[in-house]
Design a protein around this motif. Structure first.
Motif, PDB file in Angstrom:
ATOM      1  N   TYR A   1      36.659  35.939  70.714  1.00 58.75           N
ATOM      2  CA  TYR A   1      35.990  37.508  70.710  1.00 58.75           C
ATOM      3  C   TYR A   1      37.155  38.490  71.360  1.00 58.75           C
ATOM      4  O   TYR A   1      37.406  38.805  72.332  1.00 58.75           O
ATOM      5  CB  TYR A   1      35.131  37.823  72.145  1.00 58.75           C
ATOM      6  CG  TYR A   1      33.631  36.440  71.420  1.00 58.75           C
ATOM      7  CD1 TYR A   1      33.259  36.432  70.188  1.00 58.75           C
ATOM      8  CD2 TYR A   1      34.189  34.564  72.178  1.00 58.75           C
ATOM      9  CE1 TYR A   1      31.895  35.296  69.548  1.00 58.75           C
ATOM     10  CE2 TYR A   1      33.021  34.264  71.632  1.00 58.75           C
ATOM     11  CZ  TYR A   1      32.378  34.496  70.406  1.00 58.75           C
ATOM     12  OH  TYR A   1      31.418  33.256  69.945  1.00 58.75           O
ATOM     13  N   SER A   2      37.078  39.878  71.135  1.00 57.67           N
ATOM     14  CA  SER A   2      37.405  41.293  71.366  1.00 57.67           C
ATOM     15  C   SER A   2      36.018  41.797  72.450  1.00 57.67           C
ATOM     16  O   SER A   2      35.078  41.850  71.718  1.00 57.67           O
ATOM     17  CB  SER A   2      37.969  42.355  70.249  1.00 57.67           C
ATOM     18  OG  SER A   2      38.930  41.639  69.309  1.00 57.67           O
ATOM     19  N   ILE A   3      37.326  42.169  73.286  1.00 56.59           N
ATOM     20  CA  ILE A   3      36.376  43.294  74.387  1.00 56.59           C
ATOM     21  C   ILE A   3      36.237  44.368  74.421  1.00 56.59           C
ATOM     22  O   ILE A   3      38.175  44.817  74.129  1.00 56.59           O
ATOM     23  CB  ILE A   3      36.783  42.941  75.722  1.00 56.59           C
ATOM     24  CG1 ILE A   3      36.832  41.129  76.399  1.00 56.59           C
ATOM     25  CG2 ILE A   3      36.018  43.140  77.101  1.00 56.59           C
ATOM     26  CD1 ILE A   3      37.718  40.868  77.091  1.00 56.59           C
ATOM     27  N   TYR A   4      35.717  45.038  73.848  1.00 54.63           N
ATOM     28  CA  TYR A   4      36.035  46.683  73.950  1.00 54.63           C
ATOM     29  C   TYR A   4      34.646  47.381  74.654  1.00 54.63           C
ATOM     30  O   TYR A   4      33.842  46.481  74.606  1.00 54.63           O
ATOM     31  CB  TYR A   4      34.895  47.032  72.680  1.00 54.63           C
ATOM     32  CG  TYR A   4      35.858  47.097  71.322  1.00 54.63           C
ATOM     33  CD1 TYR A   4      36.823  47.967  71.240  1.00 54.63           C
ATOM     34  CD2 TYR A   4      36.438  45.791  70.902  1.00 54.63           C
ATOM     35  CE1 TYR A   4      37.773  47.617  70.066  1.00 54.63           C
ATOM     36  CE2 TYR A   4      37.128  44.933  69.877  1.00 54.63           C
ATOM     37  CZ  TYR A   4      37.596  46.405  69.508  1.00 54.63           C
ATOM     38  OH  TYR A   4      38.555  45.668  68.272  1.00 54.63           O
ATOM     39  N   ASP A   5      34.625  48.339  75.794  1.00 55.66           N
ATOM     40  CA  ASP A   5      33.842  48.955  76.747  1.00 55.66           C
ATOM     41  C   ASP A   5      33.389  49.847  75.668  1.00 55.66           C
ATOM     42  O   ASP A   5      33.142  50.442  74.643  1.00 55.66           O
ATOM     43  CB  ASP A   5      35.153  50.012  77.676  1.00 55.66           C
ATOM     44  CG  ASP A   5      36.137  50.807  77.656  1.00 55.66           C
ATOM     45  OD1 ASP A   5      35.469  51.382  76.512  1.00 55.66           O
ATOM     46  OD2 ASP A   5      36.889  50.969  77.290  1.00 55.66           O
ATOM     47  N   ALA A   6      32.378  51.024  76.758  1.00 52.10           N
ATOM     48  CA  ALA A   6      31.242  51.923  76.036  1.00 52.10           C
ATOM     49  C   ALA A   6      32.490  52.688  74.831  1.00 52.10           C
ATOM     50  O   ALA A   6      31.398  53.119  73.975  1.00 52.10           O
ATOM     51  CB  ALA A   6      30.270  51.948  77.578  1.00 52.10           C
ATOM     52  N   SER A   7      33.619  53.555  75.451  1.00 51.38           N
ATOM     53  CA  SER A   7      34.348  53.960  75.144  1.00 51.38           C
ATOM     54  C   SER A   7      34.528  54.506  73.792  1.00 51.38           C
ATOM     55  O   SER A   7      34.984  54.238  72.963  1.00 51.38           O
ATOM     56  CB  SER A   7      34.918  54.866  75.583  1.00 51.38           C
ATOM     57  OG  SER A   7      35.879  53.591  75.430  1.00 51.38           O
ATOM     58  N   GLY A   8      34.229  52.282  73.020  1.00 56.66           N
ATOM     59  CA  GLY A   8      35.378  52.011  71.945  1.00 56.66           C
ATOM     60  C   GLY A   8      36.730  51.064  72.078  1.00 56.66           C
ATOM     61  O   GLY A   8      37.392  51.013  71.026  1.00 56.66           O
ATOM     62  N   GLU A   9      36.619  51.698  73.958  1.00 60.20           N
ATOM     63  CA  GLU A   9      38.647  51.015  74.058  1.00 60.20           C
ATOM     64  C   GLU A   9      38.669  49.743  73.983  1.00 60.20           C
ATOM     65  O   GLU A   9      37.895  49.275  74.316  1.00 60.20           O
ATOM     66  CB  GLU A   9      38.646  51.517  75.155  1.00 60.20           C
ATOM     67  CG  GLU A   9      39.269  53.044  75.014  1.00 60.20           C
ATOM     68  CD  GLU A   9      39.386  53.343  76.533  1.00 60.20           C
ATOM     69  OE1 GLU A   9      40.712  52.998  77.275  1.00 60.20           O
ATOM     70  OE2 GLU A   9      39.191  54.978  76.976  1.00 60.20           O
ATOM     71  N   TYR A  10      39.499  49.120  73.695  1.00 60.12           N
ATOM     72  CA  TYR A  10      39.721  48.424  73.716  1.00 60.12           C
ATOM     73  C   TYR A  10      40.337  47.211  74.753  1.00 60.12           C
ATOM     74  O   TYR A  10      41.128  48.558  75.421  1.00 60.12           O
ATOM     75  CB  TYR A  10      40.946  47.435  72.498  1.00 60.12           C
ATOM     76  CG  TYR A  10      41.945  46.583  72.189  1.00 60.12           C
ATOM     77  CD1 TYR A  10      40.422  44.769  71.040  1.00 60.12           C
ATOM     78  CD2 TYR A  10      42.939  45.991  72.689  1.00 60.12           C
ATOM     79  CE1 TYR A  10      41.276  43.759  71.571  1.00 60.12           C
ATOM     80  CE2 TYR A  10      43.191  43.861  72.446  1.00 60.12           C
ATOM     81  CZ  TYR A  10      42.610  43.376  71.855  1.00 60.12           C
ATOM     82  OH  TYR A  10      42.617  41.832  71.991  1.00 60.12           O
ATOM     83  N   CYS A  11      39.930  46.060  75.530  1.00 61.32           N
ATOM     84  CA  CYS A  11      40.273  45.693  76.351  1.00 61.32           C
ATOM     85  C   CYS A  11      40.830  44.620  76.461  1.00 61.32           C
ATOM     86  O   CYS A  11      42.200  44.631  77.569  1.00 61.32           O
ATOM     87  CB  CYS A  11      39.295  45.985  77.507  1.00 61.32           C
ATOM     88  SG  CYS A  11      37.654  46.992  77.914  1.00 61.32           S
TER      89      CYS A  11
END
Length: 198
Positions: A60-70
């Motif tokens: 799974y890719s992780i994204y924050d609420a602003s759409g930035e890749y984590c």
């Protein structure tokens, strides 16, 4: 927000790894790679990208609420009652509490879906005290240690290679140890994460 969200807490979302994530995923691997220049070769990039979809794991890719890749979080041995969670974050997202939140987020979702989970396994290098502290702070329980992947690989290589080929591998391993001498004593700590902490 993408439509293929596996789970979210409203701030962090775990999204099944897909073609859209390729550039971010490769950049993450570049950041964590111990082999300088490996991902500069397009053939290596394509091989690694294809391999990501052929392993028996859930990525799974992780994204924050602003759409930035984590970063990326993976569930290995996902069909077993003791699956293993692994996580890597890109540089700017480290040391912000994201890893612990994502581990718990994934564990909680899997635990809700399945009634056969005994516990989750977490592994961390002895050379990574920050991550070890994070895992222990989460409430994971230490259950032992094992050799690093590179040490295990060297044992296998010794059993299957001979002559000049084995000597070349040994030489490369010695070069690696000269650059990273602490790897000689490095081990992997194993922890179990039970449902009462997430």
């Amino acid at each position: 927000m993408r439509s293929d969200v596996y789970t979210t807490d409203g701030y962090l979302s775990l999204i099944k790894l897909s073609e859209e994530d390729k550039d971010n995923y490769i950049e993450l691997l570049k950041q964590i790679s111990e082999i300088n220049g490996f991902y500069d070769n397009p053939d290596n990039v394509e091989l690694v990208w294809r391999t990501a979809f052929s392993r028996n794991e859930l990525d799974y890719s992780i994204y924050d609420a602003s759409g930035e890749y984590c970063g990326n979080i993976v569930l290995n041995h996902w069909e077993e009652p003791t699956p293993e969670i692994g996580i890597d974050l890109v540089e700017p997202k480290r040391n912000k509490g994201i890893a612990a939140k994502c581990i718990k987020l994934l564990a909680r979702r899997v635990y809700e879906e399945r009634n056969d989970i005994e516990h989750f396994i977490l592994r961390v290098s002895s050379g990574n005290p920050h991550s070890r502290h994070m895992i222990e702070k989460m409430g994971a329980i230490y259950i032992g240690e094992e050799e690093t992947l590179i040490k295990l690989a060297m044992k296998v290589i010794k059993d299957v290679m001979e002559g000049e080929d084995y000597k070349k591998v040994q030489d490369r391993y010695r070069e690696f140890l000269e650059k990273k001498p602490e790897a000689e004593k490095e081990v992997v700590y194993r922890y179990k994460l039970t449902s009462d902490v997430f």
